[in-house]
Design a protein around this motif. Structure first.
Motif, PDB file in Angstrom:
ATOM      1  N   LEU A   1       4.763   7.266   0.041  1.00 21.09           N
ATOM      2  CA  LEU A   1       3.872   6.520   0.940  1.00 21.09           C
ATOM      3  C   LEU A   1       4.557   6.265   2.278  1.00 21.09           C
ATOM      4  O   LEU A   1       5.657   5.730   2.329  1.00 21.09           O
ATOM      5  N   SER A   2       3.880   6.667   3.348  1.00 15.80           N
ATOM      6  CA  SER A   2       4.364   6.350   4.703  1.00 15.80           C
ATOM      7  C   SER A   2       3.357   5.425   5.375  1.00 15.80           C
ATOM      8  O   SER A   2       3.534   5.023   6.516  1.00 15.80           O
ATOM      9  N   SER A   3       2.324   5.074   4.651  1.00 13.46           N
ATOM     10  CA  SER A   3       1.264   4.188   5.128  1.00 13.46           C
ATOM     11  C   SER A   3       1.776   2.750   5.227  1.00 13.46           C
ATOM     12  O   SER A   3       2.661   2.351   4.469  1.00 13.46           O
TER      13      SER A   3
ATOM     14  N   ARG B   1       0.381   0.446   4.056  1.00  7.47           N
ATOM     15  CA  ARG B   1       0.075  -0.127   2.743  1.00  7.47           C
ATOM     16  C   ARG B   1       1.269  -0.099   1.789  1.00  7.47           C
ATOM     17  O   ARG B   1       1.261  -0.795   0.776  1.00  7.47           O
ATOM     18  N   ARG B   2       2.304   0.682   2.119  1.00  7.49           N
ATOM     19  CA  ARG B   2       3.486   0.732   1.250  1.00  7.49           C
ATOM     20  C   ARG B   2       4.174  -0.627   1.183  1.00  7.49           C
ATOM     21  O   ARG B   2       4.880  -0.932   0.235  1.00  7.49           O
TER      22      ARG B   2
ATOM     23  N   MET C   1       7.452   0.189  -6.895  1.00  8.36           N
ATOM     24  CA  MET C   1       6.039   0.492  -6.690  1.00  8.36           C
ATOM     25  C   MET C   1       5.134  -0.409  -7.533  1.00  8.36           C
ATOM     26  O   MET C   1       4.072  -0.010  -7.984  1.00  8.36           O
TER      27      MET C   1
ATOM     28  N   THR D   1       2.946  -3.993  -7.587  1.00  7.62           N
ATOM     29  CA  THR D   1       2.278  -4.812  -6.581  1.00  7.62           C
ATOM     30  C   THR D   1       1.519  -5.961  -7.220  1.00  7.62           C
ATOM     31  O   THR D   1       1.104  -5.866  -8.371  1.00  7.62           O
TER      32      THR D   1
ATOM     33  N   TYR E   1      -3.491   1.935  -6.259  1.00 11.98           N
ATOM     34  CA  TYR E   1      -2.649   2.438  -7.346  1.00 11.98           C
ATOM     35  C   TYR E   1      -3.517   2.920  -8.512  1.00 11.98           C
ATOM     36  O   TYR E   1      -3.292   3.996  -9.059  1.00 11.98           O
TER      37      TYR E   1
ATOM     38  N   ILE F   1       2.981   7.686  -7.482  1.00 13.67           N
ATOM     39  CA  ILE F   1       3.678   7.464  -6.201  1.00 13.67           C
ATOM     40  C   ILE F   1       5.167   7.537  -6.508  1.00 13.67           C
ATOM     41  O   ILE F   1       5.696   6.750  -7.271  1.00 13.67           O
TER      42      ILE F   1
ATOM     43  N   LYS G   1       8.504   5.321  -1.284  1.00 14.28           N
ATOM     44  CA  LYS G   1       7.939   4.894  -0.003  1.00 14.28           C
ATOM     45  C   LYS G   1       9.024   4.957   1.067  1.00 14.28           C
ATOM     46  O   LYS G   1      10.210   4.853   0.760  1.00 14.28           O
TER      47      LYS G   1
ATOM     48  N   ASP H   1      10.890   0.409   6.020  1.00 13.46           N
ATOM     49  CA  ASP H   1      10.085  -0.291   7.024  1.00 13.46           C
ATOM     50  C   ASP H   1      10.943  -0.633   8.232  1.00 13.46           C
ATOM     51  O   ASP H   1      11.837  -1.466   8.140  1.00 13.46           O
TER      52      ASP H   1
END
Length: 165
Positions: free
Chosen positions: A54-56, A58-59, A66, A68, A77, A87, A90, A93
């Motif tokens: 994930l590069s969104s 949302r990660r 992973m 949440t 998910y 997934i 990620k 950040d």
């Protein structure tokens, strides 16, 4: 398949504008993910043997394992799991308060992807599915820029396959 040491292929996945679209959201406010887009993603994974990173934005809703507690992240998910999509990880950040406030993630996305790649030297090929120009020539060479108004299409899938194979 595709995960042997030195042979990993990666799909850096943005969500908004890729697995959903402006059209979908305008048509149905409750539907946050386009099932047809998820099916296209699954097809890409099955053909290429690539893993999802994930590069969104949302990660940030997921911890390092992973997991949440966010309802929308759990929905994402669950819908991916329903289609057998895991997934793998990620990107880090690097966003700042200013970037988050102004939503200018394209300023740091290329650096985040590069940092992830530097930590995983077993990646042989990668593709980025995103609706943004990531402002980095080297990274953009592996970018399939999705039209955020419509989300991922068969043509995008073909371009991604060309990059991964």
């Amino acid at each position: 398949m595709g995960k042997r040491k030195g042979f990993m292929k990666v799909i850096f996945l943005d969500i908004d504008g890729v697995l959903n679209s402006q059209m979908l959201i305008e048509k149905n406010r409750d539907e946050k993910i386009d099932v047809n887009a998820v099916k296209l993603l699954k097809k890409l994974i099955d053909i290429s043997g690539a893993v999802i990173v994930l590069s969104s934005g949302r990660r940030l809703w997921f911890d390092d394992n992973m997991v949440t507690e966010d309802v929308e992240a759990q929905y994402l998910y669950n819908i991916l799991s329903q289609y057998g999509i895991e997934i793998y990880g990620k990107t880090p950040d690097f966003s700042t308060d200013e970037i988050r406030t102004k939503r200018t993630f394209k300023e740091v996305k290329a650096k985040e992807i590069t940092a992830w790649l530097e930590k995983h030297c077993d990646v042989v090929k990668y593709v980025i599915l995103d609706d943004l120009d990531l402002k980095n020539e080297q990274i953009n060479a592996n970018l399939v820029r999705i039209d955020g108004k419509v989300g991922i299409t068969e043509d995008d899938l073909k371009r991604a396959m060309d990059i991964l194979n």
